[in-house]
Design a protein around this motif. Structure first.
Motif, PDB file in Angstrom:
ATOM      1  N   UNK A  17      52.106  39.623  26.632  1.00 48.96           N
ATOM      2  CA  UNK A  17      51.302  40.792  26.275  1.00 48.96           C
ATOM      3  C   UNK A  17      49.882  40.418  25.853  1.00 48.96           C
ATOM      4  N   UNK A  18      49.475  39.211  26.145  1.00 49.68           N
ATOM      5  CA  UNK A  18      48.078  38.815  25.963  1.00 49.68           C
ATOM      6  C   UNK A  18      47.354  39.263  27.230  1.00 49.68           C
ATOM      7  N   UNK A  19      47.019  40.558  27.253  1.00 50.50           N
ATOM      8  CA  UNK A  19      46.556  41.215  28.477  1.00 50.50           C
ATOM      9  C   UNK A  19      45.375  40.514  29.124  1.00 50.50           C
ATOM     10  N   UNK A  20      44.424  40.039  28.346  1.00 49.50           N
ATOM     11  CA  UNK A  20      43.247  39.410  28.944  1.00 49.50           C
ATOM     12  C   UNK A  20      43.612  38.147  29.720  1.00 49.50           C
ATOM     13  N   UNK A  21      44.675  37.475  29.341  1.00 48.67           N
ATOM     14  CA  UNK A  21      45.101  36.275  30.074  1.00 48.67           C
ATOM     15  C   UNK A  21      45.724  36.608  31.427  1.00 48.67           C
ATOM     16  N   UNK A  22      46.187  37.826  31.634  1.00 47.23           N
ATOM     17  CA  UNK A  22      46.735  38.202  32.945  1.00 47.23           C
ATOM     18  C   UNK A  22      45.694  37.979  34.031  1.00 47.23           C
ATOM     19  N   UNK A  23      44.459  38.315  33.719  1.00 49.88           N
ATOM     20  CA  UNK A  23      43.388  38.154  34.690  1.00 49.88           C
ATOM     21  C   UNK A  23      43.124  36.711  35.082  1.00 49.88           C
ATOM     22  N   UNK A  24      43.546  35.752  34.234  1.00 46.71           N
ATOM     23  CA  UNK A  24      43.376  34.334  34.572  1.00 46.71           C
ATOM     24  C   UNK A  24      44.221  33.939  35.778  1.00 46.71           C
ATOM     25  N   UNK A  25      45.209  34.753  36.105  1.00 46.66           N
ATOM     26  CA  UNK A  25      46.170  34.390  37.150  1.00 46.66           C
ATOM     27  C   UNK A  25      46.135  35.326  38.360  1.00 46.66           C
ATOM     28  N   UNK A  26      45.223  36.283  38.343  1.00 53.64           N
ATOM     29  CA  UNK A  26      45.066  37.213  39.463  1.00 53.64           C
ATOM     30  C   UNK A  26      43.640  37.070  39.975  1.00 53.64           C
ATOM     31  N   UNK A  34      43.061  48.845  26.495  1.00 56.09           N
ATOM     32  CA  UNK A  34      42.296  50.072  26.240  1.00 56.09           C
ATOM     33  C   UNK A  34      43.241  51.123  25.687  1.00 56.09           C
ATOM     34  N   UNK A  35      42.777  51.995  24.843  1.00 57.95           N
ATOM     35  CA  UNK A  35      43.491  53.177  24.334  1.00 57.95           C
ATOM     36  C   UNK A  35      44.934  53.361  24.804  1.00 57.95           C
ATOM     37  N   UNK A  36      45.886  52.646  24.246  1.00 60.27           N
ATOM     38  CA  UNK A  36      47.296  52.843  24.587  1.00 60.27           C
ATOM     39  C   UNK A  36      47.690  52.309  25.946  1.00 60.27           C
ATOM     40  N   UNK A  37      46.882  51.436  26.503  1.00 59.57           N
ATOM     41  CA  UNK A  37      47.220  50.898  27.808  1.00 59.57           C
ATOM     42  C   UNK A  37      46.396  49.677  28.159  1.00 59.57           C
ATOM     43  N   UNK A  38      46.323  49.431  29.437  1.00 60.19           N
ATOM     44  CA  UNK A  38      45.637  48.264  29.973  1.00 60.19           C
ATOM     45  C   UNK A  38      44.806  48.716  31.159  1.00 60.19           C
ATOM     46  N   UNK A  39      43.653  48.075  31.335  1.00 59.77           N
ATOM     47  CA  UNK A  39      42.836  48.352  32.501  1.00 59.77           C
ATOM     48  C   UNK A  39      42.548  47.031  33.196  1.00 59.77           C
ATOM     49  N   UNK A  40      42.988  46.919  34.444  1.00 60.95           N
ATOM     50  CA  UNK A  40      42.674  45.761  35.267  1.00 60.95           C
ATOM     51  C   UNK A  40      41.583  46.184  36.241  1.00 60.95           C
ATOM     52  N   UNK A  41      40.545  45.377  36.353  1.00 62.07           N
ATOM     53  CA  UNK A  41      39.445  45.650  37.283  1.00 62.07           C
ATOM     54  C   UNK A  41      39.409  44.501  38.276  1.00 62.07           C
ATOM     55  N   UNK A  42      39.627  44.807  39.549  1.00 58.05           N
ATOM     56  CA  UNK A  42      39.627  43.806  40.610  1.00 58.05           C
ATOM     57  C   UNK A  42      38.434  44.049  41.509  1.00 58.05           C
ATOM     58  N   UNK A 114      55.580  40.033  44.830  1.00 60.58           N
ATOM     59  CA  UNK A 114      56.430  39.023  44.184  1.00 60.58           C
ATOM     60  C   UNK A 114      55.657  37.728  43.969  1.00 60.58           C
ATOM     61  N   UNK A 115      54.877  37.329  44.969  1.00 61.62           N
ATOM     62  CA  UNK A 115      54.101  36.104  44.857  1.00 61.62           C
ATOM     63  C   UNK A 115      53.069  36.233  43.719  1.00 61.62           C
ATOM     64  N   UNK A 116      52.392  37.359  43.665  1.00 62.22           N
ATOM     65  CA  UNK A 116      51.376  37.577  42.640  1.00 62.22           C
ATOM     66  C   UNK A 116      52.000  37.664  41.247  1.00 62.22           C
ATOM     67  N   UNK A 117      53.074  38.426  41.095  1.00 66.41           N
ATOM     68  CA  UNK A 117      53.709  38.582  39.788  1.00 66.41           C
ATOM     69  C   UNK A 117      54.320  37.260  39.329  1.00 66.41           C
ATOM     70  N   UNK A 122      54.509  32.866  35.569  1.00 61.36           N
ATOM     71  CA  UNK A 122      54.561  31.424  35.404  1.00 61.36           C
ATOM     72  C   UNK A 122      53.344  30.910  34.639  1.00 61.36           C
ATOM     73  N   UNK A 123      52.179  31.457  34.937  1.00 62.35           N
ATOM     74  CA  UNK A 123      50.966  31.036  34.239  1.00 62.35           C
ATOM     75  C   UNK A 123      51.004  31.392  32.761  1.00 62.35           C
ATOM     76  N   UNK A 124      51.464  32.579  32.438  1.00 58.14           N
ATOM     77  CA  UNK A 124      51.505  33.019  31.042  1.00 58.14           C
ATOM     78  C   UNK A 124      52.533  32.252  30.218  1.00 58.14           C
ATOM     79  N   UNK A 125      53.637  31.856  30.846  1.00 57.18           N
ATOM     80  CA  UNK A 125      54.723  31.210  30.121  1.00 57.18           C
ATOM     81  C   UNK A 125      54.685  29.680  30.172  1.00 57.18           C
ATOM     82  N   UNK A 126      53.700  29.141  30.884  1.00 58.89           N
ATOM     83  CA  UNK A 126      53.607  27.684  31.025  1.00 58.89           C
ATOM     84  C   UNK A 126      53.520  27.036  29.650  1.00 58.89           C
ATOM     85  N   UNK A 127      54.340  25.974  29.452  1.00 60.14           N
ATOM     86  CA  UNK A 127      54.338  25.286  28.147  1.00 60.14           C
ATOM     87  C   UNK A 127      53.672  23.931  28.240  1.00 60.14           C
TER      88      UNK A 127
END
Length: 127
Positions: A17-26, A34-42, A114-117, A122-127
């Motif tokens: 749920x570290x939303x800003x890090x999602x963009x590191x992998x897309x 943002x206000x009760x949600x998330x905004x991804x800009x591609x 599936x490939x993207x998700x 994997x990127x978010x959970x990498x230890x």
């Protein structure tokens, strides 16, 4: 997608749920809370699209559900985190459809999703 990781459920949930890090992998994507949600800009500069998502279920550190509410990408994502003796089990289910993609390409669209998700989880959970 299911992953078993050597992280506590709390740590796995925090990373997912570290939303800003999602963009590191897309590619070409920035993600912001943002206000009760998330905004991804591609996109690049003014060329691109927004992927707004609303959080419709929130039960830390067990689960969350997002509903995609954009004009370009629709669908939902649901993530559950279950504690294990030596870490946690993460299950990520997502259905996403890109407006304008014909049904004849649904299988390819799912494979790309599936490939993207997988890359994101994997990127978010990498230890």
């Amino acid at each position: 997608m299911v992953r078993e990781v050597p992280l506590t459920a709390e740590e796995a949930f925090t990373r997912l749920t570290d939303w800003s890090r999602h963009g590191d992998h897309v590619p070409l994507t920035k993600v912001h809370a943002v206000n009760g949600g998330i905004l991804a800009r591609t996109g690049i500069g003014p060329l691109g699209f927004d992927d707004p998502m609303r959080i419709v279920d929130w039960d830390p550190p067990r689960r969350f559900r997002l509903e995609k509410q954009g004009r370009v990408v629709t669908g939902w994502a649901e993530v559950t985190v279950t504690p294990l003796d030596l870490g946690s089990r993460v299950e990520w289910r997502e259905v996403a459809h890109t407006t304008g993609v014909p049904k004849a390409f649904a299988r390819a669209e799912r494979a790309v999703g599936r490939m993207l998700f997988s890359r994101v989880i994997d990127g978010l959970l990498r230890t």
